[in-house]
Design an enzyme around this catalytic site. Structure first.
Site, mmCIF file in Angstrom:
data_model
loop_
_atom_site.group_PDB
_atom_site.id
_atom_site.type_symbol
_atom_site.label_atom_id
_atom_site.label_comp_id
_atom_site.label_asym_id
_atom_site.label_seq_id
_atom_site.Cartn_x
_atom_site.Cartn_y
_atom_site.Cartn_z
ATOM 1 N N LYS A 122 21.920 2.133 6.808
ATOM 2 C CA LYS A 122 22.125 1.821 5.389
ATOM 3 C C LYS A 122 20.908 1.110 4.814
ATOM 4 O O LYS A 122 20.401 1.471 3.734
ATOM 5 C CB LYS A 122 23.368 0.942 5.228
ATOM 6 C CG LYS A 122 23.543 0.359 3.833
ATOM 7 C CD LYS A 122 24.567 -0.767 3.820
ATOM 8 C CE LYS A 122 24.501 -1.555 2.519
ATOM 9 N NZ LYS A 122 25.410 -2.715 2.524
ATOM 10 N N THR B 19 24.180 -6.515 0.960
ATOM 11 C CA THR B 19 22.884 -5.830 0.955
ATOM 12 C C THR B 19 23.053 -4.547 0.157
ATOM 13 O O THR B 19 23.776 -3.637 0.573
ATOM 14 C CB THR B 19 22.421 -5.511 2.387
ATOM 15 O OG1 THR B 19 22.210 -6.740 3.099
ATOM 16 C CG2 THR B 19 21.121 -4.721 2.366
ATOM 17 N N LYS C 194 15.159 -8.377 1.758
ATOM 18 C CA LYS C 194 16.032 -7.919 2.844
ATOM 19 C C LYS C 194 15.634 -6.532 3.336
ATOM 20 O O LYS C 194 15.532 -6.291 4.545
ATOM 21 C CB LYS C 194 17.489 -7.913 2.363
ATOM 22 C CG LYS C 194 18.501 -7.293 3.331
ATOM 23 C CD LYS C 194 18.605 -8.082 4.639
ATOM 24 C CE LYS C 194 19.536 -7.417 5.641
ATOM 25 N NZ LYS C 194 20.957 -7.536 5.279
#
Length: 300
Positions: A246, A96, A171
Site C-alpha cells: 500500500k 497512511t 511517511k
C-alpha cells in the site's frame, strides 16, 4: 484527563487507544469490528455506536483508518467529524494515505475552524503496543503544539515535517527507502547462504560497517542475530506485505504526480506486488527473503 475520540481500532489503532487509556485519558472509541470494540472496552474505553457519537464533546479526535477514501468519508461526509466535533477540538489523523486526501481534509478542517494534523506513524504493531512509534506530522505549528501531548503518549518521537500533507510525504518517502533497503539486505543474506557465509558472521561484519541500516540491525530478515525480529517467528507480521505494498503504491503515485524518478521504488513495488499475488499479503514484509530464495509456495 482529556476526552479523546478514537476512530479505527485495528492492528495499530487498538494498541494506540490502549496507550491513551494507560495515560489516564478518557477514550470514546468507534470501529465497525465488534472484536476490536470488545477489546477496547475491556481495556477501559467507552464504545460509541458511531463516529458521530464518538466525536461529540471530545476535546481531541484521533483516527487510524485504512485509506484516503475512508479518511475523506469520516471527516468530510455529510454526518462526519467536521459536522459533529466539538468546537475547538484538535483533529489528528494517523492513517497512511495519499497526500492529496490529507490536504483536502486540512483545507476543509481549516474552513470549519478546526486545527487538523496529518500524523502517520512508523514502528509497526510492536511500536504501537510499546508506545514507541514515530509520528511524522503535517500541519500548522499551532495544531502540532496542541496535538503533541497526546501523540507523546503513543510514541517516542513526534516530528513536525512541514505544512499540510507533509506528514504523509515523509511517511511514503521513508517506507519506500525501507522497502528498498530490506530487499537489498535480504539479497545479501541469500548470497551469503549460497557462498557458505554464516548469518551471524555477515551480521557481525555488516552491522558495524558500511551496510549498516535499520533493516539489518533492528529488523534482521534471518533468525538469530536480532531476537525480536519477525524472522524468529516464521515472519509473523509486525508490518505486513499488504501494508508495505500500500505504501509503495502511494509512493509511486506521488512520484508520477511530482515527476520524480524512483526506479528502485518501482522495482520494490513490483516485488511486493508479486509476493502479495502469491497469497502472502499477511506475511511480514521482511519475509520477502523467502521469495528471493525461491522457497515460498503460492497460497491458493
Amino acid at each position: 484527563m482529556t476526552t479523546i475520540a478514537f476512530i479505527g481500532l485495528g492492528n495499530m489503532g487498538g494498541p494506540m487507544a490502549r496507550n491513551l487509556l494507560k495515560a489516564e485519558h478518557a477514550v470514546r472509541a468507534f470501529d465497525l469490528s465488534k472484536p476490536a470494540t470488545d477489546a477496547a472496552k475491556a481495556a477501559g474505553a467507552t464504545i460509541a455506536a458511531s463516529a458521530r457519537e464518538a466525536v461529540q464533546g471530545a476535546e481531541v479526535v484521533v483516527s487510524m483508518l485504512p485509506a484516503g477514501a475512508h479518511v475523506r468519508a469520516v471527516y468530510l461526509g455529510p454526518d462526519g467529524v467536521l459536522v459533529n466535533a466539538a468546537k475547538g477540538a484538535v483533529l489528528i489523523d494517523c492513517s497512511t494515505i495519499d497526500v492529496e486526501s490529507a490536504k483536502a481534509v486540512h483545507e476543509a478542517s481549516a474552513k470549519a475552524g478546526y486545527d487538523f494534523l496529518d500524523a502517520p506513524v512508523s514502528g509497526g504493531v510492536g511500536g504501537a503496543e510499546g508506545a514507541t512509534l514515530t509520528f511524522m506530522c503535517g500541519g500548522t505549528e499551532k495544531a502540532f503544539a496542541r496535538a503533541k501531548p497526546v501523540l507523546d503518549k503513543m510514541g517516542k518521537r513526534v516530528v513536525l515535517a512541514g505544512g499540510p500533507g507533509m506528514g504523509q510525504a515523509a511517511k511514503i518517502c521513508n517506507n519506500m527507502a525501507l522497502a528498498i533497503s530490506m530487499i537489498g539486505t535480504c539479497e545479501a543474506f541469500v548470497l551469503a547462504e549460497k557462498l557458505g557465509l554464516a548469518h551471524d558472521k555477515l551480521f557481525e561484519i555488516a552491522s558495524t560497517s558500511s551496510a549498516q541500516c535499520w533493516s539489518l540491525t533492528t529488523y534482521c530478515p534471518v533468525p538469530g542475530p536480532v531476537p525480536t525480529s519477525p524472522a524468529n517467528r516464521d515472519y509473523k507480521a509486525g508490518f505486513t506485505v499488504a501494508m508495505m505494498l500500500k505504501d509503495l503504491k502511494l509512493a509511486q503515485n506521488a512520484a508520477m504526480a511530482a515527476g520524480a524518478a524512483t526506479p528502485l521504488g518501482g522495482a520494490a513495488a513490483q516485488m511486493y506486488a508479486l509476493l502479495a499475488a502469491r497469497g502472502h499479503e499477511g506475511l511480514d514484509f521482511s519475509g520477502i527473503i523467502k521469495m528471493i530464495r525461491g522457497d515460498l509456495a503460492t497460497h491458493a
